[in-house]
Design a protein around this motif. Structure first.
Motif, PDB file in Angstrom:
ATOM      1  N   ALA A  22       1.660  -1.083  27.170  1.00  0.00           N
ATOM      2  CA  ALA A  22       2.687  -0.648  26.215  1.00  0.00           C
ATOM      3  C   ALA A  22       4.042  -0.559  26.912  1.00  0.00           C
ATOM      4  CB  ALA A  22       2.323   0.721  25.623  1.00  0.00           C
ATOM      5  N   GLY A  23       5.067  -0.424  26.101  1.00  0.00           N
ATOM      6  CA  GLY A  23       6.393  -0.085  26.600  1.00  0.00           C
ATOM      7  C   GLY A  23       6.922  -0.972  27.718  1.00  0.00           C
ATOM      8  N   ILE A  24       7.427  -0.316  28.747  1.00  0.00           N
ATOM      9  CA  ILE A  24       8.091  -1.014  29.855  1.00  0.00           C
ATOM     10  C   ILE A  24       7.107  -1.895  30.621  1.00  0.00           C
ATOM     11  CG2 ILE A  24       9.318  -0.635  32.032  1.00  0.00           C
ATOM     12  CD1 ILE A  24      10.348   2.061  30.755  1.00  0.00           C
ATOM     13  N   ASP A  43      -4.268  -0.924  32.550  1.00  0.00           N
ATOM     14  CA  ASP A  43      -3.880   0.192  31.683  1.00  0.00           C
ATOM     15  C   ASP A  43      -5.130   1.022  31.409  1.00  0.00           C
ATOM     16  OD1 ASP A  43      -1.199   0.631  29.693  1.00  0.00           O
ATOM     17  OD2 ASP A  43      -3.014   1.688  29.065  1.00  0.00           O
ATOM     18  N   VAL A  44      -4.907   2.280  31.075  1.00  0.00           N
ATOM     19  CA  VAL A  44      -6.046   3.171  30.800  1.00  0.00           C
ATOM     20  C   VAL A  44      -6.571   3.005  29.374  1.00  0.00           C
ATOM     21  CG1 VAL A  44      -4.698   5.185  30.032  1.00  0.00           C
ATOM     22  CG2 VAL A  44      -6.864   5.526  31.262  1.00  0.00           C
ATOM     23  N   VAL A  45      -5.816   2.358  28.501  1.00  0.00           N
ATOM     24  CA  VAL A  45      -6.241   2.165  27.107  1.00  0.00           C
ATOM     25  C   VAL A  45      -6.659   0.696  26.915  1.00  0.00           C
ATOM     26  CG1 VAL A  45      -5.596   2.367  24.675  1.00  0.00           C
ATOM     27  CG2 VAL A  45      -4.640   3.968  26.354  1.00  0.00           C
ATOM     28  N   GLU A  47      -7.772  -1.020  24.427  1.00  0.00           N
ATOM     29  CA  GLU A  47      -7.302  -1.702  23.213  1.00  0.00           C
ATOM     30  C   GLU A  47      -5.887  -2.255  23.396  1.00  0.00           C
ATOM     31  OE1 GLU A  47      -8.415   1.494  23.280  1.00  0.00           O
ATOM     32  OE2 GLU A  47     -10.471   1.075  22.582  1.00  0.00           O
ATOM     33  N   ARG A  48      -5.085  -1.569  24.178  1.00  0.00           N
ATOM     34  CA  ARG A  48      -3.720  -2.057  24.423  1.00  0.00           C
ATOM     35  C   ARG A  48      -3.748  -3.344  25.248  1.00  0.00           C
ATOM     36  NH1 ARG A  48      -0.469   3.662  25.615  1.00  0.00           N
ATOM     37  NH2 ARG A  48      -0.380   4.272  23.430  1.00  0.00           N
ATOM     38  N   LEU A  49      -4.670  -3.406  26.195  1.00  0.00           N
ATOM     39  CA  LEU A  49      -4.789  -4.634  26.989  1.00  0.00           C
ATOM     40  C   LEU A  49      -5.318  -5.771  26.128  1.00  0.00           C
ATOM     41  CD1 LEU A  49      -6.199  -3.188  30.320  1.00  0.00           C
ATOM     42  CD2 LEU A  49      -3.868  -3.964  29.873  1.00  0.00           C
ATOM     43  N   ASN A  90       4.748  -0.705  39.756  1.00  0.00           N
ATOM     44  CA  ASN A  90       4.081   0.562  39.441  1.00  0.00           C
ATOM     45  C   ASN A  90       4.822   1.208  38.278  1.00  0.00           C
ATOM     46  OD1 ASN A  90       1.935   0.909  41.463  1.00  0.00           O
ATOM     47  ND2 ASN A  90       3.601   0.943  42.965  1.00  0.00           N
ATOM     48  N   VAL A  91       4.332   0.957  37.067  1.00  0.00           N
ATOM     49  CA  VAL A  91       5.050   1.388  35.861  1.00  0.00           C
ATOM     50  C   VAL A  91       4.379   2.570  35.167  1.00  0.00           C
ATOM     51  CG1 VAL A  91       6.042   0.623  33.669  1.00  0.00           C
ATOM     52  CG2 VAL A  91       5.805  -1.009  35.553  1.00  0.00           C
ATOM     53  N   ALA A  92       3.065   2.672  35.234  1.00  0.00           N
ATOM     54  CA  ALA A  92       2.350   3.714  34.481  1.00  0.00           C
ATOM     55  C   ALA A  92       2.909   5.092  34.795  1.00  0.00           C
ATOM     56  CB  ALA A  92       0.861   3.676  34.813  1.00  0.00           C
ATOM     57  N   GLY A  93       3.081   5.895  33.758  1.00  0.00           N
ATOM     58  CA  GLY A  93       3.559   7.253  33.964  1.00  0.00           C
ATOM     59  C   GLY A  93       3.375   8.064  32.700  1.00  0.00           C
ATOM     60  N   ILE A  94       3.344   9.379  32.880  1.00  0.00           N
ATOM     61  CA  ILE A  94       3.179  10.289  31.733  1.00  0.00           C
ATOM     62  C   ILE A  94       4.194  11.418  31.829  1.00  0.00           C
ATOM     63  CG2 ILE A  94       0.743   9.789  31.306  1.00  0.00           C
ATOM     64  CD1 ILE A  94       0.066  12.339  32.935  1.00  0.00           C
ATOM     65  N   MET A  95       4.487  12.014  30.668  1.00  0.00           N
ATOM     66  CA  MET A  95       5.437  13.126  30.599  1.00  0.00           C
ATOM     67  C   MET A  95       4.704  14.471  30.770  1.00  0.00           C
ATOM     68  SD  MET A  95       8.681  12.210  30.093  1.00  0.00           S
ATOM     69  CE  MET A  95       9.446  13.557  29.199  1.00  0.00           C
ATOM     70  N   VAL A 142       8.603   2.693  39.135  1.00  0.00           N
ATOM     71  CA  VAL A 142       9.429   3.213  38.037  1.00  0.00           C
ATOM     72  C   VAL A 142       9.577   4.720  38.200  1.00  0.00           C
ATOM     73  CG1 VAL A 142       9.647   3.512  35.553  1.00  0.00           C
ATOM     74  CG2 VAL A 142       8.891   1.319  36.487  1.00  0.00           C
ATOM     75  N   SER A 143      10.787   5.126  38.493  1.00  0.00           N
ATOM     76  CA  SER A 143      11.145   6.540  38.541  1.00  0.00           C
ATOM     77  C   SER A 143      11.687   6.904  37.167  1.00  0.00           C
ATOM     78  CB  SER A 143      12.153   6.806  39.664  1.00  0.00           C
ATOM     79  OG  SER A 143      12.535   8.154  39.692  1.00  0.00           O
ATOM     80  N   SER A 144      12.826   7.547  37.111  1.00  0.00           N
ATOM     81  CA  SER A 144      13.380   8.015  35.843  1.00  0.00           C
ATOM     82  C   SER A 144      14.741   8.637  36.104  1.00  0.00           C
ATOM     83  CB  SER A 144      12.453   9.085  35.251  1.00  0.00           C
ATOM     84  OG  SER A 144      13.065   9.760  34.169  1.00  0.00           O
ATOM     85  N   ALA A 191      13.047   3.017  24.241  1.00  0.00           N
ATOM     86  CA  ALA A 191      12.183   3.051  23.053  1.00  0.00           C
ATOM     87  C   ALA A 191      10.812   2.487  23.421  1.00  0.00           C
ATOM     88  CB  ALA A 191      12.804   2.223  21.934  1.00  0.00           C
ATOM     89  N   THR A 192       9.832   3.371  23.607  1.00  0.00           N
ATOM     90  CA  THR A 192       8.465   2.983  23.963  1.00  0.00           C
ATOM     91  C   THR A 192       7.508   3.899  23.212  1.00  0.00           C
ATOM     92  OG1 THR A 192       8.236   4.530  25.816  1.00  0.00           O
ATOM     93  CG2 THR A 192       9.254   2.396  26.312  1.00  0.00           C
ATOM     94  N   SER A 193       6.238   3.836  23.599  1.00  0.00           N
ATOM     95  CA  SER A 193       5.256   4.710  22.946  1.00  0.00           C
ATOM     96  C   SER A 193       4.972   5.959  23.769  1.00  0.00           C
ATOM     97  CB  SER A 193       3.956   3.931  22.715  1.00  0.00           C
ATOM     98  OG  SER A 193       3.455   3.454  23.952  1.00  0.00           O
ATOM     99  N   ILE A 194       5.786   6.237  24.793  1.00  0.00           N
ATOM    100  CA  ILE A 194       5.499   7.397  25.644  1.00  0.00           C
ATOM    101  C   ILE A 194       5.518   8.679  24.806  1.00  0.00           C
ATOM    102  CG2 ILE A 194       7.863   7.977  26.418  1.00  0.00           C
ATOM    103  CD1 ILE A 194       6.532   8.204  29.315  1.00  0.00           C
ATOM    104  N   GLU A 195       4.547   9.558  25.083  1.00  0.00           N
ATOM    105  CA  GLU A 195       4.457  10.816  24.334  1.00  0.00           C
ATOM    106  C   GLU A 195       5.340  11.852  25.007  1.00  0.00           C
ATOM    107  OE1 GLU A 195       0.355  11.912  23.859  1.00  0.00           O
ATOM    108  OE2 GLU A 195      -0.183   9.895  23.207  1.00  0.00           O
TER     109      GLU A 195
END
Ligand SMILES: NC(=O)c1ccc[n+]([C@@H]2O[C@H](COP(=O)([O-])OP(=O)(O)OC[C@H]3O[C@@H](n4cnc5c(N)ncnc54)[C@H](O)[C@@H]3O)[C@@H](O)[C@H]2O)c1
Length: 253
Positions: A22-24, A43-45, A47-49, A90-95, A142-144, A191-195
């Motif tokens: 997803a997203g980036i 990816d951990v999901v 279905e997204r892959l 290395n893009v995966a990340g969570i809030m 990917v930082s922020s 604009a991504t699907s990040i929660e």
């Protein structure tokens, strides 16, 4: 996405992308494939892959489902790379629910650190022997905006994204002389699907007015993929240990 593609920029190269569903991460995979890379996307999901795989029209894509903070996923990704890794994103990340220091629960802290920091360490550690053997490689973490300031997220996420920058600089210091570059991208709002729900009323009161005033217009994931693939490519051969904000100018405020 067809604009600004550099045909063949990654021809003959293998790239690994985490958070690829997803997203980036997904936009980065699409750009790498369009520019000729063989891509190992994880990816951990699952279905997204699956959706990513179904949408890809050109290029060689291999997908690996799993939690990137788990060593078994790292092992599966490296197996899929078949001994060759030219580029790692290395893009995966969570809030973190925007929790301030006093309100952080241990589970949030540990999960954010595991996905945002420890996974980068483990996957980078796994690819470095291959890059050293080849005498070249490019890693982008990917930082922020939250890696640059204290007013863009909660305390756990902010800490993790500052850690990503420290990890990036240390890795660049040690391995640039061996032909391996390591850089970070600091996205602003994308604009991504990040929660990203606010789980703290206090954080909302404190951060809300600042973010409403200072945050530039939201970017597209493709704009971030553009910065990431530039750093992964030979177009940035003299750049290592850098932190590139892609944030519409937020870092300048
Ligand atoms: N969207 C923004 O505004 C923004 C801003 C600054 C930084 N970032 C960073 O950009 C990166 C990508 O975020 P995004 O906005 O594209 O988010 P996203 O949620 O749209 O995509 C992230 C992907 O990573 C996957 N993922 C999450 N945890 C994982 C794990 N443990 N193992 C494997 N995959 C996992 C998710 O399933 C998802 O497909 C993150 O590191 C995020 O912190 C995003």
């Amino acid at each position: 996405m067809t604009d600004h593609i550099v045909p063949g920029r990654f021809s003959g190269k293998t790239a690994i992308v985490t958070g690829a569903g997803a997203g980036i991460g997904r936009a980065t995979v699409e750009r790498l494939l369009a520019e000729g890379a063989r891509v190992v996307a994880t990816d951990v999901v699952p279905e997204r892959l699956d959706a990513l795989g179904a949408s890809v029209e050109t290029g060689e894509l291999v997908t690996v489902a799993g939690d990137v903070s788990a060593q078994e996923t790292i092992d599966a990704v490296l197996a899929a790379a078949e001994g060759r890794v030219d580029a790692l994103a290395n893009v995966a990340g969570i809030m973190d629910g925007f929790l301030p220091s006093e309100e952080i629960d241990d589970a949030t802290w540990e999960r954010v650190m595991a996905v945002n920091v420890t996974a980068i360490m483990r996957l980078t550690r796994a690819v470095l022997p291959h890059m050293r053997a080849a005498g070249s490689g490019s890693i982008v973490n990917v930082s922020s905006e939250a890696g640059l300031r204290g007013s863009a997220a909660g305390t756990a996420y902010t800490t993790s994204k500052h850690a990503v920058i420290g990890y990036t600089k240390s890795t660049a210091f040690f391995y640039t002389p061996q032909g391996i570059r390591c850089n970070a991208v600091a996205p602003g709002g994308v604009a991504t699907s990040i929660e990203a729900p606010f789980r703290s009323a206090f954080a909302g009161e404190r951060l809300g007015p600042i973010m409403q005033t200072n945050v530039p217009p939201i970017a597209t994931a493709a704009q971030l993929a553009s910065a990431i693939t530039w750093l992964l490519s030979d177009d940035s051969l003299n750049v290592s240990g850098a932190v590139l904000p892609s944030d519409g100018g937020w870092a300048a405020i």
